[in-house]
Design an enzyme around this catalytic site. Sequence first.
Site, PDB file in Angstrom:
ATOM      1  N   GLU A 133      38.356  46.659   0.619  1.00 41.26           N
ATOM      2  CA  GLU A 133      37.449  46.458   1.755  1.00 41.26           C
ATOM      3  C   GLU A 133      36.482  47.634   1.856  1.00 41.26           C
ATOM      4  O   GLU A 133      36.893  48.779   1.639  1.00 41.26           O
ATOM      5  CB  GLU A 133      38.245  46.312   3.056  1.00 41.26           C
ATOM      6  CG  GLU A 133      39.110  45.057   3.099  1.00 41.26           C
ATOM      7  CD  GLU A 133      39.814  44.869   4.439  1.00 41.26           C
ATOM      8  OE1 GLU A 133      39.597  45.694   5.352  1.00 41.26           O
ATOM      9  OE2 GLU A 133      40.577  43.904   4.584  1.00 41.26           O
TER      10      GLU A 133
ATOM     11  N   HIS B  20      37.552  41.209   8.344  1.00 43.80           N
ATOM     12  CA  HIS B  20      38.545  41.993   9.080  1.00 43.80           C
ATOM     13  C   HIS B  20      38.231  42.001  10.579  1.00 43.80           C
ATOM     14  O   HIS B  20      38.074  43.046  11.216  1.00 43.80           O
ATOM     15  CB  HIS B  20      38.607  43.423   8.544  1.00 43.80           C
ATOM     16  CG  HIS B  20      39.954  44.067   8.753  1.00 43.80           C
ATOM     17  ND1 HIS B  20      40.541  44.896   7.831  1.00 43.80           N
ATOM     18  CD2 HIS B  20      40.844  43.987   9.773  1.00 43.80           C
ATOM     19  CE1 HIS B  20      41.718  45.318   8.271  1.00 43.80           C
ATOM     20  NE2 HIS B  20      41.913  44.772   9.457  1.00 43.80           N
TER      21      HIS B  20
END
Length: 526
Positions: free
Chosen positions: A260, A278
């Site tokens: 990420e 997220h």
Amino acid sequence: MPKVLISDKMDPRAAAIFRERGVEVDEITGKTPEELKAIIGQYDGLAIRSSTKVTKDILDHATNLKVIGRAGIGVDNVDIPAASSKGVIVMNTPFGNSITTAEHAIALMFALARQLPEANAQTQQGLWPKNGFMGVEVTGKTLGLIGAGNIGSIVASRALGLKMKVVAFDPFLTPERAVEMGVEKADLDTLLAKADFITLHTPLTDQTRNILSKENLAKTKKGVRIINCARGGLIDEAALKEAMDAGHVAGAALDVFVQEPAKESPLFGTPNFICTPHLGASTDEAQVNVALQVAEQLSDYLLDGGITNALNVPSLSAEEAPKLKPYMALAEELGSLVGQLEGDRIRSVSVEVEGHAAELNQKPITAAVLAGLMRVYSDTVNMVNAPFLAKERGLDVREVRHDREGDYQTLVRVTVKTESGEKSVAGTLFGNAQARLVELFGIKVEADLAGDMLYIVNQDAPGFIGRLGSTLGEANVNIGTFHLGRRNQGGEAVLLLSLDGAVTETVLADICKLAGVKTVKLLRFA
């Protein structure tokens, strides 16, 4: 006044709480690791979200840091072992965004069941695909819950409200708790075989990494739909792609990825794949809640010693801290005493409490014993890193709580096992505040442990105390307090002396030459 750095963007009310509580705070966000290293040494506390990476390198420069607070659940961005070895407490706020994350998982489940993102995209293109999307109902389906902790239990309650059946896999889920939640406790293989939907709510550990591996995905029911709002790395993303292409997995929704930000993924573009960046904890309510909670928790610790939601030290509420403080001081002195006397010979430690001490939270008392004990190995030890240092040295630590009445209203006993057998020291509190040693290696004594002290074991015989006093007097060392105990007349005696002056090696050598002396040690207490 303690000083805290907020290094990630956070609701401004967090800084306001610090200031209202009497904590100095700086809000400095977006710093590179090098820039953070240059300033971190000024701060007692660090409040972060997910952007700041608290590495060992950062911690090595955090010379005054006492506590790190993560506004949120996951602490993947904090090197907890390094923080523990430095004596830095790591806290999170596990409840502030639990509902938000659980609701996101339920939302993704509905989106998967009805293919909402693709239907929306085609409708907005003017295609009106009324017959192109045939969804499934969730009512009556089985939800497989991997992880039945705080967030998982909320998901379970929502799923039960939707008339789903819930099967849960969690090694820490007791049968009683499963009944209370209204779920079926099962092993992983049973869950994989039964579930129509699978949602993950477990931390990323060595045990849970790739828990949905290629092998485990093959064990799932054909047509299963998978949701992950927990942590990237719980699912083998390449294997999931293969299972979706083969039609075995009907759909997947991920809010988290191994890497990420997820700029690319083998799953991107796969039919019936939904992803969000997220967003599990991203609601206005959740961001406010976790920011306020982290500010309160850090303030409680820095001002009152309260420890809440800590990941590397026993919790200690702000209300408990003042009550436990004198007991922890006593425990640390006892640990220091036995550590200085036995040192490297210690193989195990037992901490026993009785009386008033047995009614309290014993974990901080034990941690304080270890802090005193391990100080012979490190001058930077505290109750945070002491248990880790003890573990590194292979010490077996045991706690015992006695529900009985003894000679004292409260008693803390520390027993160590060495190659030569067990040795025990015990102490109490006078007036519920003043620490006092009452037993030393089986000999009754009454002594305050403070400053420089002389520990002497000698054969009980007339004239010894006079000869000892003369030896110290000739060296111009004044005796502050004098504590004597013995097993029996003419047997082994123990002396503890507090001294007003420094004792040189020469003086110690002279004492060792006195008739009847068996052991002489200089002890130092805070």
